[in-house]
Design a protein around this motif. Sequence first.
Motif, mmCIF file in Angstrom:
data_model
loop_
_atom_site.group_PDB
_atom_site.id
_atom_site.type_symbol
_atom_site.label_atom_id
_atom_site.label_comp_id
_atom_site.label_asym_id
_atom_site.label_seq_id
_atom_site.Cartn_x
_atom_site.Cartn_y
_atom_site.Cartn_z
ATOM 1 N N UNK A 1 0.813 -1.204 0.000
ATOM 2 C CA UNK A 1 0.000 0.000 0.000
ATOM 3 C C UNK A 1 0.842 1.246 0.000
ATOM 4 N N UNK A 2 0.165 2.375 0.227
ATOM 5 C CA UNK A 2 0.811 3.684 0.135
ATOM 6 C C UNK A 2 0.392 4.572 1.300
ATOM 7 N N UNK A 3 1.239 5.609 1.532
ATOM 8 C CA UNK A 3 0.925 6.589 2.568
ATOM 9 C C UNK A 3 1.462 7.951 2.155
ATOM 10 N N UNK A 4 0.746 8.985 2.555
ATOM 11 C CA UNK A 4 1.205 10.355 2.383
ATOM 12 C C UNK A 4 1.234 10.989 3.772
ATOM 13 N N UNK A 5 2.217 11.850 4.043
ATOM 14 C CA UNK A 5 2.324 12.480 5.369
ATOM 15 C C UNK A 5 1.335 13.655 5.417
ATOM 16 N N UNK B 1 -7.959 -1.128 -7.737
ATOM 17 C CA UNK B 1 -7.736 -2.063 -8.842
ATOM 18 C C UNK B 1 -6.377 -2.755 -8.755
ATOM 19 N N UNK B 2 -5.467 -2.160 -7.982
ATOM 20 C CA UNK B 2 -4.148 -2.780 -7.787
ATOM 21 C C UNK B 2 -4.065 -3.527 -6.446
ATOM 22 N N UNK B 3 -5.177 -3.584 -5.749
ATOM 23 C CA UNK B 3 -5.196 -4.272 -4.449
ATOM 24 C C UNK B 3 -4.358 -3.575 -3.398
ATOM 25 N N UNK B 4 -4.148 -2.269 -3.570
ATOM 26 C CA UNK B 4 -3.299 -1.507 -2.642
ATOM 27 C C UNK B 4 -4.135 -0.868 -1.539
ATOM 28 N N UNK B 5 -3.661 -0.962 -0.310
ATOM 29 C CA UNK B 5 -4.331 -0.321 0.824
ATOM 30 C C UNK B 5 -3.768 1.087 0.992
ATOM 31 N N UNK B 6 -4.392 1.867 1.884
ATOM 32 C CA UNK B 6 -3.900 3.222 2.138
ATOM 33 C C UNK B 6 -3.860 3.493 3.637
ATOM 34 N N UNK B 7 -2.687 3.935 4.122
ATOM 35 C CA UNK B 7 -2.491 4.319 5.525
ATOM 36 C C UNK B 7 -2.786 5.808 5.683
ATOM 37 N N UNK B 8 -3.657 6.149 6.621
ATOM 38 C CA UNK B 8 -4.053 7.541 6.849
ATOM 39 C C UNK B 8 -3.272 8.101 8.043
ATOM 40 N N UNK B 9 -2.363 9.037 7.759
ATOM 41 C CA UNK B 9 -1.545 9.670 8.803
ATOM 42 C C UNK B 9 -2.021 11.101 8.989
ATOM 43 N N UNK B 10 -2.693 11.354 10.100
ATOM 44 C CA UNK B 10 -3.311 12.658 10.341
ATOM 45 C C UNK B 10 -3.187 13.053 11.807
ATOM 46 N N UNK B 11 -3.499 14.335 12.056
ATOM 47 C CA UNK B 11 -3.726 14.837 13.407
ATOM 48 C C UNK B 11 -5.244 14.937 13.627
ATOM 49 N N UNK B 12 -5.682 15.052 14.881
ATOM 50 C CA UNK B 12 -7.116 15.096 15.157
ATOM 51 C C UNK B 12 -7.878 16.186 14.400
ATOM 52 N N UNK B 13 -7.257 17.334 14.166
ATOM 53 C CA UNK B 13 -7.990 18.413 13.486
ATOM 54 C C UNK B 13 -8.300 18.055 12.029
ATOM 55 N N UNK B 14 -7.722 16.963 11.541
ATOM 56 C CA UNK B 14 -7.995 16.521 10.162
ATOM 57 C C UNK B 14 -9.006 15.375 10.107
ATOM 58 N N UNK B 15 -9.569 15.013 11.250
ATOM 59 C CA UNK B 15 -10.507 13.885 11.289
ATOM 60 C C UNK B 15 -11.814 14.187 10.568
ATOM 61 N N UNK B 16 -12.249 15.433 10.566
ATOM 62 C CA UNK B 16 -13.478 15.780 9.863
ATOM 63 C C UNK B 16 -13.348 15.516 8.371
ATOM 64 N N UNK B 17 -12.237 15.971 7.798
ATOM 65 C CA UNK B 17 -11.977 15.716 6.383
ATOM 66 C C UNK B 17 -11.807 14.221 6.131
ATOM 67 N N UNK B 18 -11.181 13.534 7.089
ATOM 68 C CA UNK B 18 -10.964 12.094 6.948
ATOM 69 C C UNK B 18 -12.287 11.337 6.871
#
Length: 275
Positions: free
Chosen positions: A102-106, A130-147
Amino acid sequence: MTIDSHQHFWKYNPIKHSWIDENMTVIRRDFLPAELKTVFEANGVDGCVAVQADQTLAETDFLLELAHGNDFIKGVVGWADLRSPDIEATLEQYASYKKLKGYRHVVQEEADHNFLLRPDFLRGISKLEQYGAVYDILIFPHQLGATLEFVKKFPHQKFVIDHIAKPYIKDGFYDGWAALMTEVAKQENVYCKISGMITEADYNNWTPDEFQPYMELVLKAFGADRCMYGSDWPVCLVAGTYTQVKDLTTNFISQLSPSEQTAIMGQNAVEFYGL
């Protein structure tokens, strides 16, 4: 099988790793597989998922090379520029690597609170399934609404929240984080890593009791079948030892059934990442 779902490797570079500030000098050095293998042997850990710490394709290649040479590295979460118009070509290129999971963005470092909802980023995320890739979500609490809005857009994409979304444990921040984490957890394609907690507390004065309400909320919201143990080694070393980090989770889940403990300590990571 015990799987550490979240750790990092790096060859320390003061520019590349500028996020390692003056309070974290203990990790201003190289951290490579030989050292972690010894730590795992001492703590009864069978394997791990190596996660990107630098936003370059060179980082993804570096982790894949380490995984190729070390059996205990069961999977890699790399980085690719999901905003790129050429993202499909990149995903195609890495699809042949069996250990690339999978992939992650900071995202936590992005000034835009709604970064996850930008059209170019959403387009990139839409290509992962389609590539069977998962995604790691790296956030702070103030970004939980968007998440919350973000994960709702992709009900079939597998997501995992890193480090229980980094609540400000040192400051006792809880209610807003808890309310939004509960809502995010209602999306059944979203998992949560019980990781990265001691570095959100006072490095030198934390106690296990501080983390109890946060772990209880995560377990209640996501259930034992969508929580996974992670150490965040070597970042965790700024606030404690590997054994202390692992004990936080194992002691917390000790009252659960054996099958639930097995799930959290490894089986969920195996299934989520396809290890």
